[in-house]
Design an enzyme around this catalytic site. Structure first.
Site, PDB file in Angstrom:
ATOM      1  N   TYR A  22     -31.015  33.871 -10.421  1.00 18.24           N
ATOM      2  CA  TYR A  22     -31.456  35.102  -9.769  1.00 18.24           C
ATOM      3  C   TYR A  22     -30.830  36.325 -10.442  1.00 18.24           C
ATOM      4  O   TYR A  22     -29.719  36.267 -10.958  1.00 18.24           O
ATOM      5  CB  TYR A  22     -31.054  35.115  -8.293  1.00 18.24           C
ATOM      6  CG  TYR A  22     -31.779  34.120  -7.410  1.00 18.24           C
ATOM      7  CD1 TYR A  22     -32.853  33.379  -7.868  1.00 18.24           C
ATOM      8  CD2 TYR A  22     -31.377  33.924  -6.090  1.00 18.24           C
ATOM      9  CE1 TYR A  22     -33.501  32.465  -7.049  1.00 18.24           C
ATOM     10  CE2 TYR A  22     -32.016  33.019  -5.257  1.00 18.24           C
ATOM     11  CZ  TYR A  22     -33.071  32.299  -5.742  1.00 18.24           C
ATOM     12  OH  TYR A  22     -33.699  31.391  -4.922  1.00 18.24           O
ATOM     13  N   SER A  61     -39.501  31.405   1.905  1.00 26.55           N
ATOM     14  CA  SER A  61     -40.741  32.163   2.079  1.00 26.55           C
ATOM     15  C   SER A  61     -41.294  32.007   3.493  1.00 26.55           C
ATOM     16  O   SER A  61     -42.454  31.636   3.690  1.00 26.55           O
ATOM     17  CB  SER A  61     -41.804  31.741   1.058  1.00 26.55           C
ATOM     18  OG  SER A  61     -42.869  32.675   1.006  1.00 26.55           O
ATOM     19  N   PRO A  62     -40.496  32.309   4.519  1.00 28.54           N
ATOM     20  CA  PRO A  62     -40.957  32.134   5.901  1.00 28.54           C
ATOM     21  C   PRO A  62     -42.129  33.027   6.275  1.00 28.54           C
ATOM     22  O   PRO A  62     -42.860  32.725   7.217  1.00 28.54           O
ATOM     23  CB  PRO A  62     -39.712  32.467   6.731  1.00 28.54           C
ATOM     24  CG  PRO A  62     -38.888  33.346   5.854  1.00 28.54           C
ATOM     25  CD  PRO A  62     -39.113  32.836   4.465  1.00 28.54           C
ATOM     26  N   LEU A  63     -42.320  34.132   5.548  1.00 20.09           N
ATOM     27  CA  LEU A  63     -43.463  35.020   5.798  1.00 20.09           C
ATOM     28  C   LEU A  63     -44.579  34.795   4.780  1.00 20.09           C
ATOM     29  O   LEU A  63     -45.556  35.550   4.762  1.00 20.09           O
ATOM     30  CB  LEU A  63     -43.024  36.484   5.769  1.00 20.09           C
ATOM     31  CG  LEU A  63     -41.901  36.879   6.734  1.00 20.09           C
ATOM     32  CD1 LEU A  63     -41.669  38.386   6.684  1.00 20.09           C
ATOM     33  CD2 LEU A  63     -42.197  36.428   8.146  1.00 20.09           C
ATOM     34  N   LEU A 112     -47.556  37.585   3.906  1.00 17.33           N
ATOM     35  CA  LEU A 112     -48.846  37.326   4.533  1.00 17.33           C
ATOM     36  C   LEU A 112     -48.728  37.282   6.052  1.00 17.33           C
ATOM     37  O   LEU A 112     -49.649  37.695   6.770  1.00 17.33           O
ATOM     38  CB  LEU A 112     -49.413  36.003   4.006  1.00 17.33           C
ATOM     39  CG  LEU A 112     -50.923  35.808   4.070  1.00 17.33           C
ATOM     40  CD1 LEU A 112     -51.629  36.842   3.207  1.00 17.33           C
ATOM     41  CD2 LEU A 112     -51.297  34.399   3.613  1.00 17.33           C
ATOM     42  N   GLY A 169     -46.449  38.866   7.830  1.00 15.90           N
ATOM     43  CA  GLY A 169     -45.680  40.018   8.288  1.00 15.90           C
ATOM     44  C   GLY A 169     -46.519  41.199   8.738  1.00 15.90           C
ATOM     45  O   GLY A 169     -46.040  42.341   8.723  1.00 15.90           O
TER      46      GLY A 169
END
Length: 328
Positions: free
Chosen positions: A53, A214-216, A220, A222
């Protein structure tokens, strides 16, 4: 903040995991430090990163976290720190044969470099960022056991592993007398539920805590359509492709309409839904700003009733576990 055990371990971690992928490429070091301070103040003790990262250069995110630890105030002692290994750290060396993946050589080299960037003497959870189809599992566990004996890591975890690989890896660990994987990070959210078929059942069976990333689903879930209608940032790249898939916009519109009737925020509901699912330790939230962190924190206190959960399943039906997912 609520806490839970990480899988079968005695380690207690927060039910939200602070993801740091934005630190460096999208969030300045000063703002990143402020976000970490706010997260710690709110009770989030589980911080996740990866050696790659940071954008250009790779490793910059670990350096930002290390500089934050160096400020003192018992920051390092309060944090359960997880990082990852697999990818190349230097684009100019990507074709070098021993500078990627999970050979004992690359694991040894990578952990020492991460410790230096993070300015710490140990990692609480060292995670394999992807499966390595070429390296024998026995070699990986030999490297892990050595690092545990040296005090450089406490636990090993996986990321993006299929269910069969979780089973194989932990069975080989059992044969060697190693502790095995304690966590799995996988893509999992209301829109993308295929992890329910094999990955999550395998994790539960072997005592791994599941950490959804990537919980959202790239934004998409949110409130994307509402934000577009209000003149906000339009979906782009992969998120736009997902929204353009057959039936996807209709699903997201139904989701936003359902929550609007109840005065609920889509992003908060998406996170809260994950916290109701079997085997889930906590989702990774990757705020770019302190305001985004505040929204994520509200999800921990949000209770979803049975009727709402059923409605969400109606909009985003899960596949179920195998073999029932595709056979009688």
């Amino acid at each position: 903040m609520e806490y839970t055990q990480l899988g079968r371990t005695g380690l207690k971690v927060s039910r939200l995991v602070l993801g740091t992928m934005n630190f460096g490429p999208h969030t300045t070091e000063a703002d990143s430090h402020a976000i970490m301070d706010a997260a710690l103040d709110a009770g989030i003790n589980y911080f996740d990163t990866a050696n790659t990262y940071g954008g250009d250069p790779r490793g910059r995110t670990e350096e930002i976290i290390g500089n934050w630890f160096a400020k003192g105030g018992d920051r390092r002692d309060k944090v359960v720190l997880a990082t990852k290994v697999y990818g190349s750290m230097d684009p100019s060396r990507e074709d070098w044969p021993n500078h990627t993946k999970l050979s004992a050589l690359n694991i040894r080299r990578s952990v020492d470099a991460s410790l230096q960037r993070l300015q710490t003497d140990h990692l609480d959870i060292y995670q394999f960022h992807h499966i390595d189809r070429a390296t024998p599992v026995e070699e990986i566990w030999q490297a892990v056991d050595t690092l545990v004996q040296q005090g450089k890591i406490l636990y090993a975890g996986s990321s993006n592993f299929p269910g069969w690989k979780i089973a194989q890896t932990n069975e080989r660990a059992r044969q060697k007398g190693s502790y095995g994987l304690v966590s799995e990070q996988c893509l999992y959210n209301l829109f993308e539920r295929r992890a329910e078929m094999e990955i999550i059942p395998a994790a539960i069976e072997y005592g791994l805590g599941v950490i959804p990333w990537s919980p959202l689903h790239g934004g998409l879930l949110g409130g994307m359509i509402r934000k577009e209608a209000e003149g906000g940032r339009r979906a782009g790249g992969l998120t736009a492709d997902r929204l353009a898939a057959p039936g996807a916009r209709e699903q997201i519109q139904a989701y936003e309409d359902l929550l609007a009737k109840q005065g609920l925020d889509p992003a908060e509901v998406a996170l809260a839904w994950l916290l109701t699912q079997p085997g889930i330790t906590g989702p990774i939230v990757g705020p770019r700003t302190a305001e985004q962190l505040e929204g994520a924190l509200r999800a921990v206190e949000l209770e979803l009733d049975a009727e709402l959960l059923a409605s969400l399943d109606g909009i985003f039906p899960g596949p179920g576990a195998t073999p029932e997912a595709f056979a009688w």
